[in-house]
Design an enzyme around this catalytic site. Structure first.
Site, mmCIF file in Angstrom:
data_model
loop_
_atom_site.group_PDB
_atom_site.id
_atom_site.type_symbol
_atom_site.label_atom_id
_atom_site.label_comp_id
_atom_site.label_asym_id
_atom_site.label_seq_id
_atom_site.Cartn_x
_atom_site.Cartn_y
_atom_site.Cartn_z
ATOM 1 N N ASP A 77 -30.013 29.104 -22.819
ATOM 2 C CA ASP A 77 -29.025 27.961 -22.581
ATOM 3 C C ASP A 77 -27.792 27.842 -21.316
ATOM 4 O OD1 ASP A 77 -28.162 25.673 -21.975
ATOM 5 O OD2 ASP A 77 -28.338 24.179 -23.637
ATOM 6 N N HIS A 137 -31.993 17.849 -18.683
ATOM 7 C CA HIS A 137 -31.102 19.040 -18.743
ATOM 8 C C HIS A 137 -33.037 20.103 -18.979
ATOM 9 C CE1 HIS A 137 -28.920 23.191 -19.283
ATOM 10 N NE2 HIS A 137 -28.699 23.339 -20.362
ATOM 11 N N CYS A 143 -30.304 24.164 -13.666
ATOM 12 C CA CYS A 143 -31.153 24.355 -14.755
ATOM 13 C C CYS A 143 -32.236 25.161 -14.643
ATOM 14 C CB CYS A 143 -30.500 23.848 -15.946
ATOM 15 S SG CYS A 143 -31.419 22.116 -15.527
#
Length: 251
Positions: A134, A114, A183
């Site tokens: 995030d 991530h 991401c």
């Protein structure tokens, strides 16, 4: 969601573009065509591009390639962090953009799953603070971002008193990714929105949250992959043209 790239096979892969300290390879173009996780080379390339585009204003904005924040978060002691960070002048910058990877094992060059973005904010009315973006619900990368912030806090002494300042870490508004692989593109899209806010003639007022809400969504992130491929193709062509012109001058 993040590969740091590396390994012997990778080193032998065809180079397609050298840009500053970053060398993009043929496989990076395949990653951008997707749907694939973004590696650190692509983020480093785009942050270098944003840095160049924003350099005309001042040196208050600093974008770091992923390798630097990862190193700072994993050094063994504060003295090592201070030595590595000294040339960066973090305390004197108004904004510092730091990609965060959740790789827990420094011995695995392609570990981690991530990417998120941590911003050291010395510019907004709420400064100083760390703001974490995030794109996954629940902010699963918060522990990695916290570890980086903890490593950097001792470097952020008050300039007038020399005392250590309390620098909180807050979660910033972040559009949610609808899949498990974008991401890294969200990190780049958020960084682009922040740099656009910073470079605007009225930039630096308030904070960049509204710019992120306005400019970053699933559609703009999907489009960004194609835009990056077009940017890389243009830079490759520009370098080829420059070499051709140099060759013409020699004959």
């Amino acid at each position: 969601m993040a590969s740091t790239g590396g390994g012997g096979e990778d080193a032998e892969e065809e180079r397609v573009l050298s840009y500053g300290d970053v060398v993009l390879r043929r496989g990076d173009l395949s990653i951008l065509r997707g749907p694939r996780f973004i590696n650190d080379r692509i983020i480093a390339f785009y942050f270098a591009h944003l840095s160049l585009a924003s350099a005309h204003r001042d040196d208050g904005l600093l974008l770091l390639p992923p390798s630097i924040p990862y190193l700072l978060a994993n050094l063994p002691d504060p003295a090592s962090v201070a030595a590595v960070a000294a040339p960066l002048r973090l305390a004197s910058r108004r904004l510092v953009l730091l990609p965060v990877n959740d790789n827990p094992d420094v011995s695995l060059p392609e570990g981690g799953c991530h990417w998120t973005l941590l911003v050291l904010d010395n510019a907004s009315p709420s400064a100083p603070r760390f703001v974490h973006h995030d794109s996954l619900r629940g902010a699963p990368n918060l522990p990695a971002a916290t570890r980086l912030a903890d490593a950097l806090r001792p470097l952020l002494a008050d300039a007038s008193t020399g005392s250590r300042r309390r620098v909180p870490l807050v979660e910033g508004p972040t559009p949610r990714q609808p899949n498990g692989y974008d991401c890294g593109v969200y990190v780049m899209a958020i960084a682009r929105a922040i740099c656009g806010w910073w470079s605007d003639p009225s930039g630096g007022e308030g904070d960049w949250f509204e710019a992120v809400r306005r400019e970053v969504d699933a559609g703009s992130v999907t489009a960004m992959r194609a835009e990056l491929l077009q940017l890389i193709a243009r830079l490759i062509q520009d370098k080829a043209n420059a070499r051709s012109q140099e060759g013409d001058k020699e004959h």
